[in-house]
Design a protein around this motif. Structure first.
Motif, PDB file in Angstrom:
ATOM      1  N   SER A   1      40.633  47.912 123.075  1.00 40.83           N
ATOM      2  CA  SER A   1      42.044  47.968 122.653  1.00 40.83           C
ATOM      3  C   SER A   1      42.183  47.671 121.164  1.00 40.83           C
ATOM      4  CB  SER A   1      42.903  47.016 123.478  1.00 40.83           C
ATOM      5  OG  SER A   1      42.549  45.672 123.218  1.00 40.83           O
ATOM      6  N   LEU A   2      41.317  46.832 120.624  1.00 38.20           N
ATOM      7  CA  LEU A   2      41.361  46.539 119.186  1.00 38.20           C
ATOM      8  C   LEU A   2      40.921  47.742 118.355  1.00 38.20           C
ATOM      9  CD1 LEU A   2      39.910  42.926 119.245  1.00 38.20           C
ATOM     10  CD2 LEU A   2      42.268  43.579 118.705  1.00 38.20           C
ATOM     11  N   LEU A   3      40.129  48.639 118.960  1.00 41.53           N
ATOM     12  CA  LEU A   3      39.636  49.825 118.261  1.00 41.53           C
ATOM     13  C   LEU A   3      40.480  51.077 118.543  1.00 41.53           C
ATOM     14  CD1 LEU A   3      35.822  49.264 118.795  1.00 41.53           C
ATOM     15  CD2 LEU A   3      37.114  48.974 116.671  1.00 41.53           C
ATOM     16  N   ASP A   4      41.603  50.903 119.216  1.00 34.57           N
ATOM     17  CA  ASP A   4      42.486  52.029 119.518  1.00 34.57           C
ATOM     18  C   ASP A   4      43.168  52.485 118.230  1.00 34.57           C
ATOM     19  OD1 ASP A   4      44.394  53.832 120.341  1.00 34.57           O
ATOM     20  OD2 ASP A   4      45.226  52.539 121.906  1.00 34.57           O
ATOM     21  N   PRO A   5      42.928  53.730 117.785  1.00 36.72           N
ATOM     22  CA  PRO A   5      43.490  54.203 116.505  1.00 36.72           C
ATOM     23  C   PRO A   5      45.017  54.148 116.451  1.00 36.72           C
ATOM     24  CG  PRO A   5      41.917  55.793 117.373  1.00 36.72           C
ATOM     25  CD  PRO A   5      42.099  54.739 118.418  1.00 36.72           C
ATOM     26  N   ARG A   6      45.674  54.225 117.605  1.00 39.86           N
ATOM     27  CA  ARG A   6      47.146  54.193 117.614  1.00 39.86           C
ATOM     28  C   ARG A   6      47.686  52.877 117.077  1.00 39.86           C
ATOM     29  NH1 ARG A   6      47.377  56.350 123.639  1.00 39.86           N
ATOM     30  NH2 ARG A   6      45.707  54.841 123.625  1.00 39.86           N
ATOM     31  N   GLN A   7      46.877  51.822 117.143  1.00 37.32           N
ATOM     32  CA  GLN A   7      47.311  50.524 116.619  1.00 37.32           C
ATOM     33  C   GLN A   7      47.436  50.526 115.098  1.00 37.32           C
ATOM     34  OE1 GLN A   7      46.512  46.829 117.997  1.00 37.32           O
ATOM     35  NE2 GLN A   7      45.199  47.415 119.697  1.00 37.32           N
ATOM     36  N   TYR A   8      46.830  51.496 114.445  1.00 38.57           N
ATOM     37  CA  TYR A   8      46.771  51.496 112.990  1.00 38.57           C
ATOM     38  C   TYR A   8      47.579  52.620 112.362  1.00 38.57           C
ATOM     39  CZ  TYR A   8      43.244  48.316 114.465  1.00 38.57           C
ATOM     40  OH  TYR A   8      42.615  47.276 115.101  1.00 38.57           O
ATOM     41  N   ALA A   9      48.379  53.302 113.165  1.00 44.80           N
ATOM     42  CA  ALA A   9      49.209  54.399 112.650  1.00 44.80           C
ATOM     43  C   ALA A   9      50.531  53.899 112.096  1.00 44.80           C
ATOM     44  CB  ALA A   9      49.457  55.428 113.750  1.00 44.80           C
ATOM     45  N   GLY A  10      50.904  52.687 112.430  1.00 46.25           N
ATOM     46  CA  GLY A  10      52.153  52.128 111.918  1.00 46.25           C
ATOM     47  C   GLY A  10      53.352  52.943 112.369  1.00 46.25           C
ATOM     48  N   LEU A  11      54.259  53.189 111.436  1.00 48.49           N
ATOM     49  CA  LEU A  11      55.486  53.927 111.729  1.00 48.49           C
ATOM     50  C   LEU A  11      55.324  55.434 111.578  1.00 48.49           C
ATOM     51  CD1 LEU A  11      58.035  51.632 109.868  1.00 48.49           C
ATOM     52  CD2 LEU A  11      57.584  51.731 112.321  1.00 48.49           C
ATOM     53  N   ALA A  12      54.142  55.902 111.206  1.00 49.51           N
ATOM     54  CA  ALA A  12      53.940  57.326 110.906  1.00 49.51           C
ATOM     55  C   ALA A  12      54.371  58.257 112.035  1.00 49.51           C
ATOM     56  CB  ALA A  12      52.488  57.587 110.509  1.00 49.51           C
ATOM     57  N   PRO A  13      54.020  58.011 113.305  1.00 49.82           N
ATOM     58  CA  PRO A  13      54.456  58.947 114.349  1.00 49.82           C
ATOM     59  C   PRO A  13      55.979  59.053 114.450  1.00 49.82           C
ATOM     60  CG  PRO A  13      52.674  57.572 115.168  1.00 49.82           C
ATOM     61  CD  PRO A  13      53.094  57.001 113.835  1.00 49.82           C
ATOM     62  N   ARG A  14      56.655  57.914 114.419  1.00 49.62           N
ATOM     63  CA  ARG A  14      58.118  57.939 114.502  1.00 49.62           C
ATOM     64  C   ARG A  14      58.734  58.591 113.278  1.00 49.62           C
ATOM     65  NH1 ARG A  14      60.956  52.499 114.489  1.00 49.62           N
ATOM     66  NH2 ARG A  14      61.414  53.013 112.351  1.00 49.62           N
ATOM     67  N   GLN A  15      58.187  58.291 112.099  1.00 44.22           N
ATOM     68  CA  GLN A  15      58.712  58.889 110.869  1.00 44.22           C
ATOM     69  C   GLN A  15      58.513  60.404 110.872  1.00 44.22           C
ATOM     70  OE1 GLN A  15      56.489  56.499 108.110  1.00 44.22           O
ATOM     71  NE2 GLN A  15      58.250  55.196 107.655  1.00 44.22           N
ATOM     72  N   ALA A  16      57.378  60.870 111.383  1.00 46.14           N
ATOM     73  CA  ALA A  16      57.133  62.312 111.447  1.00 46.14           C
ATOM     74  C   ALA A  16      58.111  62.980 112.400  1.00 46.14           C
ATOM     75  CB  ALA A  16      55.692  62.590 111.878  1.00 46.14           C
ATOM     76  N   ARG A  17      58.321  62.383 113.578  1.00 48.29           N
ATOM     77  CA  ARG A  17      59.289  62.944 114.529  1.00 48.29           C
ATOM     78  C   ARG A  17      60.693  62.976 113.938  1.00 48.29           C
ATOM     79  NH1 ARG A  17      56.161  59.962 118.113  1.00 48.29           N
ATOM     80  NH2 ARG A  17      57.621  58.227 118.023  1.00 48.29           N
ATOM     81  N   ASP A  18      61.080  61.880 113.267  1.00 44.66           N
ATOM     82  CA  ASP A  18      62.411  61.818 112.643  1.00 44.66           C
ATOM     83  C   ASP A  18      62.562  62.885 111.563  1.00 44.66           C
ATOM     84  OD1 ASP A  18      63.024  59.698 114.282  1.00 44.66           O
ATOM     85  OD2 ASP A  18      62.860  58.170 112.705  1.00 44.66           O
ATOM     86  N   PHE A  19      61.545  63.067 110.734  1.00 46.51           N
ATOM     87  CA  PHE A  19      61.607  64.060 109.672  1.00 46.51           C
ATOM     88  C   PHE A  19      61.729  65.470 110.249  1.00 46.51           C
ATOM     89  CE2 PHE A  19      59.564  67.107 106.817  1.00 46.51           C
ATOM     90  CZ  PHE A  19      60.332  66.925 105.669  1.00 46.51           C
ATOM     91  N   LEU A  20      60.929  65.753 111.267  1.00 49.04           N
ATOM     92  CA  LEU A  20      60.997  67.076 111.899  1.00 49.04           C
ATOM     93  C   LEU A  20      62.379  67.323 112.503  1.00 49.04           C
ATOM     94  CD1 LEU A  20      57.495  67.210 113.612  1.00 49.04           C
ATOM     95  CD2 LEU A  20      58.262  68.572 111.658  1.00 49.04           C
ATOM     96  N   ALA A  21      62.916  66.320 113.186  1.00 52.49           N
ATOM     97  CA  ALA A  21      64.221  66.486 113.832  1.00 52.49           C
ATOM     98  C   ALA A  21      65.356  66.561 112.814  1.00 52.49           C
ATOM     99  CB  ALA A  21      64.468  65.334 114.808  1.00 52.49           C
ATOM    100  N   ARG A  22      65.280  65.762 111.770  1.00 47.22           N
ATOM    101  CA  ARG A  22      66.380  65.655 110.813  1.00 47.22           C
ATOM    102  C   ARG A  22      66.375  66.753 109.752  1.00 47.22           C
ATOM    103  NH1 ARG A  22      66.650  59.824 108.830  1.00 47.22           N
ATOM    104  NH2 ARG A  22      66.992  59.518 111.036  1.00 47.22           N
TER     105      ARG A  22
END
Length: 142
Positions: A100-121
């Protein structure tokens, strides 16, 4: 000068469209890059988790430093830092949490949400406004 600027901008956009149209994503290549880099990004979290499990911070920090420098990834081999840490008795208290400490999703920060918001907006409304424009192909010869 202004007409040449528009021609240059048009040529650049055609080049970008040509490159993007041929873009191919290879999940296995992405997974390899993540496997090579994430263990180094995770060392701070690994250190803090090992300290919470009762380890000495200075001792653990030195062990991570030594194992990081010895990792075979620098020689073009798969990153063996996780294996090195799991085999070190100093990190025995967190071996069950290492995945779980090596799960890459833990290190993406806000990028996934920011990308979705940018695409939608921004992107979706722009595509909707230009839905009637036919596909255009261009060619730039250099």
């Amino acid at each position: 000068m202004l007409p040449e600027c528009f021609l240059a901008a048009d040529a650049i956009l055609i080049l970008v469209a040509n490159v993007a149209a041929g873009l191919v994503v290879h999940p296995a290549v992405i997974a390899r890059h993540l496997a090579d880099e994430v263990p180094f990004m995770a060392t701070e979290n690994i250190l803090m988790e090992a300290v919470r499990a009762g380890g000495d911070r200075q001792n653990l920090h030195e062990k991570i430093r030594v194992h990081s420098h010895a990792a075979r990834v620098k020689l073009g081999e798969p990153n063996d830092l996780p294996r090195r840490l799991e085999e070190d008795p100093a990190f025995a208290g967190i071996c069950g949490r290492m995945a779980s400490l090596l799960d890459p999703r833990q290190y993406a920060g806000l990028a996934p949400r920011q990308a979705r918001d940018f695409l939608a907006r921004h992107v979706a409304p722009a595509l909707d406004r230009h839905r009637d424009v036919p596909d255009q192909r261009g060619e730039v010869k250099v």
